[in-house]
Design a protein around this motif. Sequence first.
Motif, short mmCIF file in Angstrom:
data_model
loop_
_atom_site.label_atom_id
_atom_site.label_comp_id
_atom_site.label_asym_id
_atom_site.label_seq_id
_atom_site.Cartn_x
_atom_site.Cartn_y
_atom_site.Cartn_z
N LEU A 1 47.34 62.17 64.11
CA LEU A 1 46.55 61.05 63.95
C LEU A 1 47.35 59.77 63.59
O LEU A 1 47.23 58.62 64.24
CB LEU A 1 45.69 61.33 62.71
N ILE A 2 48.50 60.01 62.91
CA ILE A 2 49.33 58.67 62.37
C ILE A 2 49.73 58.29 63.50
O ILE A 2 50.48 56.99 63.97
CB ILE A 2 50.21 59.01 61.36
N ARG A 3 50.45 59.13 64.49
CA ARG A 3 51.05 58.52 65.85
C ARG A 3 50.08 58.25 66.86
O ARG A 3 50.35 57.54 67.85
CB ARG A 3 51.73 59.81 66.53
N GLY A 4 48.74 58.19 66.54
CA GLY A 4 47.82 57.47 67.41
C GLY A 4 47.28 58.55 68.63
O GLY A 4 46.73 58.08 69.39
N GLU A 5 47.68 59.78 68.22
CA GLU A 5 46.93 60.81 69.32
C GLU A 5 45.82 61.32 68.91
O GLU A 5 45.35 61.36 68.08
CB GLU A 5 47.85 62.13 69.43
N SER A 6 44.85 61.62 69.94
CA SER A 6 43.56 62.26 69.65
C SER A 6 43.65 63.67 69.17
O SER A 6 44.60 64.39 69.50
CB SER A 6 42.70 62.30 70.80
N VAL A 7 43.03 64.21 67.88
CA VAL A 7 42.88 65.38 67.42
C VAL A 7 41.81 66.04 67.55
O VAL A 7 40.58 65.35 67.22
CB VAL A 7 43.42 65.38 66.22
N ALA A 8 41.56 67.27 67.83
CA ALA A 8 40.18 67.64 67.63
C ALA A 8 39.98 68.78 66.52
O ALA A 8 40.87 69.31 66.35
CB ALA A 8 40.17 68.87 68.89
N LEU A 9 39.05 68.50 65.80
CA LEU A 9 38.82 69.16 64.46
C LEU A 9 37.30 69.60 64.49
O LEU A 9 36.68 69.51 65.07
CB LEU A 9 38.82 68.09 63.33
N ARG A 10 37.24 70.56 63.43
CA ARG A 10 35.98 71.08 63.12
C ARG A 10 35.33 70.70 62.04
O ARG A 10 36.05 70.63 60.78
CB ARG A 10 36.06 72.72 63.10
N ASP A 11 34.04 70.05 61.91
CA ASP A 11 33.24 69.85 60.71
C ASP A 11 32.72 71.01 60.09
O ASP A 11 33.06 72.23 60.60
CB ASP A 11 32.22 68.78 61.18
N SER A 12 32.04 70.84 58.90
CA SER A 12 31.87 71.89 58.14
C SER A 12 30.72 72.44 58.70
O SER A 12 30.23 73.69 58.46
CB SER A 12 31.14 71.04 56.81
N GLU A 13 29.93 72.12 59.89
CA GLU A 13 29.01 72.94 60.41
C GLU A 13 29.38 73.63 61.98
O GLU A 13 28.57 74.15 62.66
CB GLU A 13 27.66 71.90 61.05
N GLY A 14 30.75 73.40 62.02
CA GLY A 14 31.38 74.04 63.24
C GLY A 14 31.64 73.29 64.24
O GLY A 14 31.97 73.78 65.39
N ARG A 15 30.99 72.38 64.30
CA ARG A 15 31.12 71.15 65.38
C ARG A 15 32.64 70.78 65.67
O ARG A 15 33.16 70.44 64.94
CB ARG A 15 30.06 70.11 65.64
N GLU A 16 32.87 70.62 67.13
CA GLU A 16 34.06 70.07 67.31
C GLU A 16 34.07 68.62 67.49
O GLU A 16 33.34 68.06 68.09
CB GLU A 16 34.68 70.62 68.78
N VAL A 17 34.88 67.97 66.72
CA VAL A 17 34.95 66.26 66.81
C VAL A 17 36.30 66.05 67.21
O VAL A 17 37.28 66.56 66.70
CB VAL A 17 34.66 65.99 65.46
N VAL A 18 36.49 65.10 68.38
CA VAL A 18 37.56 64.50 68.61
C VAL A 18 37.86 63.17 68.15
O VAL A 18 36.88 62.32 68.08
CB VAL A 18 37.85 64.48 70.21
N VAL A 19 38.92 63.16 67.31
CA VAL A 19 39.02 61.77 66.63
C VAL A 19 40.45 61.25 67.03
O VAL A 19 41.37 61.95 67.32
CB VAL A 19 39.10 62.06 65.17
N GLN A 20 40.57 60.08 67.31
CA GLN A 20 41.48 59.09 67.70
C GLN A 20 41.47 57.73 66.77
O GLN A 20 40.36 57.19 66.79
CB GLN A 20 41.74 58.92 69.01
N LEU A 21 42.47 57.37 65.92
CA LEU A 21 42.48 56.16 65.37
C LEU A 21 42.92 55.17 66.13
O LEU A 21 43.78 55.18 66.98
CB LEU A 21 43.51 56.32 63.94
#
Length: 105
Positions: A75-95
């Motif tokens: 995330l700090i390098r600016g890459e996108s990251v796929a994470l799971r939220d508390s409900e198990g859904r996949e969330v792709v985040v890029q800053l």
Amino acid sequence: MNGKITLFVLASFAAMPAIAGNDPVGDLSGITGLSERKVQMVLGNRTAFAEYRYTYDRALARFTRAVGKDAHERLIRGESVALRDSEGREVVVQLPGELRSDRTL
């Protein structure tokens, strides 16, 4: 005239999920359990926050535990990251560039 207003309101509501899904700080706040302000402090310029001296280390440790050290570095390098939220859904985040700090881990 009322039909046009109704159509506009319905179109606005239909566009809201697309707008809401584009909030990486909000997404990371939901995943980590930290407030949006703490997420901004951990990922950005921490000295802009008056409370950073007291809470930064705890917030950083909690953030890293929640997303993982590798994902945090990406995330700090600016890459996108796929994470799971508390409900198990996949969330792709890029800053976006203005949220990332210039420091490296």
